[in-house]
Every structure is written in structure tokens, then in C-alpha cells.
Design a protein around this motif. Structure first.
Motif, PDB file in Angstrom:
ATOM      1  N   ASN A 280       0.836  -1.205   0.000  1.00 34.03           N
ATOM      2  CA  ASN A 280       0.000   0.000   0.000  1.00 34.03           C
ATOM      3  C   ASN A 280       0.868   1.250   0.000  1.00 34.03           C
ATOM      4  N   PHE A 281       0.549   2.184  -0.873  1.00 30.13           N
ATOM      5  CA  PHE A 281       1.271   3.450  -0.968  1.00 30.13           C
ATOM      6  C   PHE A 281       0.419   4.557  -0.367  1.00 30.13           C
ATOM      7  N   TYR A 282       1.000   5.302   0.576  1.00 32.98           N
ATOM      8  CA  TYR A 282       0.362   6.447   1.210  1.00 32.98           C
ATOM      9  C   TYR A 282       1.333   7.626   1.157  1.00 32.98           C
ATOM     10  N   ILE A 283       0.796   8.824   1.141  1.00 30.82           N
ATOM     11  CA  ILE A 283       1.660   9.987   1.302  1.00 30.82           C
ATOM     12  C   ILE A 283       1.794  10.215   2.798  1.00 30.82           C
ATOM     13  N   TYR A 284       3.020  10.125   3.285  1.00 30.46           N
ATOM     14  CA  TYR A 284       3.260  10.331   4.710  1.00 30.46           C
ATOM     15  C   TYR A 284       3.400  11.817   5.024  1.00 30.46           C
ATOM     16  N   LYS A 285       4.224  12.501   4.222  1.00 32.04           N
ATOM     17  CA  LYS A 285       4.454  13.925   4.449  1.00 32.04           C
ATOM     18  C   LYS A 285       4.774  14.575   3.114  1.00 32.04           C
ATOM     19  N   ALA A 286       4.212  15.744   2.890  1.00 31.04           N
ATOM     20  CA  ALA A 286       4.466  16.440   1.626  1.00 31.04           C
ATOM     21  C   ALA A 286       4.805  17.901   1.894  1.00 31.04           C
ATOM     22  N   THR A 287       5.854  18.348   1.241  1.00 29.19           N
ATOM     23  CA  THR A 287       6.215  19.761   1.233  1.00 29.19           C
ATOM     24  C   THR A 287       6.369  20.166  -0.227  1.00 29.19           C
ATOM     25  N   LYS A 288       6.655  21.439  -0.453  1.00 28.60           N
ATOM     26  CA  LYS A 288       6.843  21.894  -1.832  1.00 28.60           C
ATOM     27  C   LYS A 288       8.081  21.266  -2.464  1.00 28.60           C
ATOM     28  N   ASP A 289       9.059  20.930  -1.624  1.00 31.94           N
ATOM     29  CA  ASP A 289      10.337  20.421  -2.126  1.00 31.94           C
ATOM     30  C   ASP A 289      10.408  18.910  -2.252  1.00 31.94           C
ATOM     31  N   LYS A 290       9.686  18.184  -1.375  1.00 33.57           N
ATOM     32  CA  LYS A 290       9.754  16.726  -1.448  1.00 33.57           C
ATOM     33  C   LYS A 290       8.480  16.099  -0.889  1.00 33.57           C
ATOM     34  N   THR A 291       8.229  14.891  -1.352  1.00 28.89           N
ATOM     35  CA  THR A 291       7.098  14.101  -0.886  1.00 28.89           C
ATOM     36  C   THR A 291       7.654  12.792  -0.337  1.00 28.89           C
ATOM     37  N   ILE A 292       7.272  12.494   0.897  1.00 20.89           N
ATOM     38  CA  ILE A 292       7.701  11.235   1.500  1.00 20.89           C
ATOM     39  C   ILE A 292       6.529  10.262   1.417  1.00 20.89           C
ATOM     40  N   ILE A 293       6.770   9.155   0.750  1.00 17.85           N
ATOM     41  CA  ILE A 293       5.745   8.141   0.549  1.00 17.85           C
ATOM     42  C   ILE A 293       6.028   6.961   1.461  1.00 17.85           C
ATOM     43  N   GLU A 294       5.011   6.578   2.194  1.00 21.41           N
ATOM     44  CA  GLU A 294       5.134   5.413   3.060  1.00 21.41           C
ATOM     45  C   GLU A 294       4.610   4.202   2.303  1.00 21.41           C
ATOM     46  N   ILE A 295       5.441   3.197   2.192  1.00 22.09           N
ATOM     47  CA  ILE A 295       5.039   1.941   1.573  1.00 22.09           C
ATOM     48  C   ILE A 295       4.787   0.961   2.712  1.00 22.09           C
ATOM     49  N   LYS A 296       3.512   0.628   2.896  1.00 19.01           N
ATOM     50  CA  LYS A 296       3.146  -0.315   3.946  1.00 19.01           C
ATOM     51  C   LYS A 296       2.920  -1.669   3.294  1.00 19.01           C
TER      52      LYS A 296
END
Length: 180
Positions: free
Chosen positions: A85-101
Motif C-alpha cells: 500500500n502506498f500512502y503519502i506520509y508527508k508532503a512539502t513543496k520540495d519533497k514528498t515522503i511516501i510510506e510503503i506499507k
């Protein structure tokens, strides 16, 4: 599944997730993506708020990885992966951290494992919707966009949650429900 195919699947899932999140969220999502891995643990708390607190605490100490690094990590687990499962954990203008569960095939019961051990992994992209956007006794007429980072808390989230609870209280008292 070879490393190149796995990397392509991760890239495709990431692209779909960002597109989906852009439809629901008002944030500007960067395509500069980093990844963190989490095993789905069904023994952690049953209440959404409790799960989010634990998830945030655990994820804050993880170091986000580039696509190549996360591909290597997933490749080691791939034959035992049941659900990804792919979720967006944290997003800013510069980067997006995707959590792969992920959920392992071996985490199932022995009988069920025998039926799924040769199955391919299931891939999903999910955008978590905040509880304050649910309808209170009536259908939602308009789609409201929300902050993709709502699960991390913050003043805006707390305010929206307070308003939601207040509206819920008013709804219940108008309908004559006193025990809730």
C-alpha cells in the motif's frame, strides 16, 4: 520479478498516488519522492487516533530513502509480499515522503498461507481522508479539499476536528440522542 520491473511498478504507483492525492488535497505535491517502509501490524491499536500517533512516532525516526534504495529493500521481501500500500506520509513543496506499507504472506494463518503462497502481490494507492470530512447525518454535497499532512496533526487539523465534534454534538442533541 526483477529489480527493473519492481522499480517501474514503484514509479507507476507513485505517479498514480500523487495524481490521486492532487485531486483530493489542496497541497502542492512535489514529484521529488522519498520512501519509507512499514510493515502492517494489525496488533497496534484499534482506534484511528491511537494508530496515527504510533505511526507518526515510528516514522519520524526513519530515514527516507531514494527509489533505488527502497527497490532493493522491497526486492528482498518481494516473494513474501502479500499486500503493498502506498500512502503519502508527508508532503512539502520540495519533497514528498511516501510510506510503503506491506503485509507479508507469512503473517497470515497457516491454512490461508497455503492458498496464497504462489499469488502475486497486490498493489494499492490510498489517500487517507480526515475524519472531519465525513458527513454528519446527511450526504456530502461538495467535495472539500484537505491538507495531505492532516495525520501529522497541527493547528488546522485540531481546529477542524473540534468543529467536526461540535457539529456532531449539535446533531445528536437535535435528534434527541443523549447517550453517545
Amino acid at each position: 520479478m526483477n529489480k527493473e520491473n519492481l522499480e517501474n511498478k514503484i514509479t507507476d504507483a507513485t505517479s498514480r498516488l500523487i495524481t490521486m492525492a492532487s485531486d483530493f488535497c489542496w497541497n502542492t505535491l512535489s514529484k521529488n519522492c522519498y520512501y519509507i517502509l512499514s510493515e502492517i501490524d494489525e496488533t497496534i491499536g484499534k482506534i484511528l487516533f491511537e494508530k496515527n500517533k504510533i505511526r507518526k512516532k515510528v516514522n519520524e525516526v526513519k530515514t527516507p530513502k531514494h527509489l533505488e534504495e527502497i527497490t532493493q529493500d522491497l526486492a528482498l521481501l518481494y516473494t513474501n509480499l502479500y499486500d503493498i500500500n502506498f500512502y503519502i506520509y508527508k508532503a512539502t513543496k520540495d519533497k514528498t515522503i511516501i510510506e510503503i506499507k506491506y503485509f507479508l504472506k507469512t503473517s497470515h494463518t497457516k491454512d490461508f498461507y497455503e492458498t496464497i503462497k504462489n499469488n502475486d502481490s497486490m498493489w494499492h494507492c490510498k489517500v487517507a481522508i480526515p475524519p472531519y470530512l465525513s458527513s454528519i447525518g446527511k450526504p456530502i454535497k461538495e467535495k472539500k479539499k484537505f491538507d495531505v499532512n492532516w495525520q501529522l496533526g497541527g493547528i488546522r487539523y485540531e481546529w477542524n476536528l473540534f468543529l467536526y465534534r461540535f457539529k456532531y454534538y449539535l446533531y445528536k442533541t437535535r435528534k434527541g440522542f443523549t447517550n453517545f
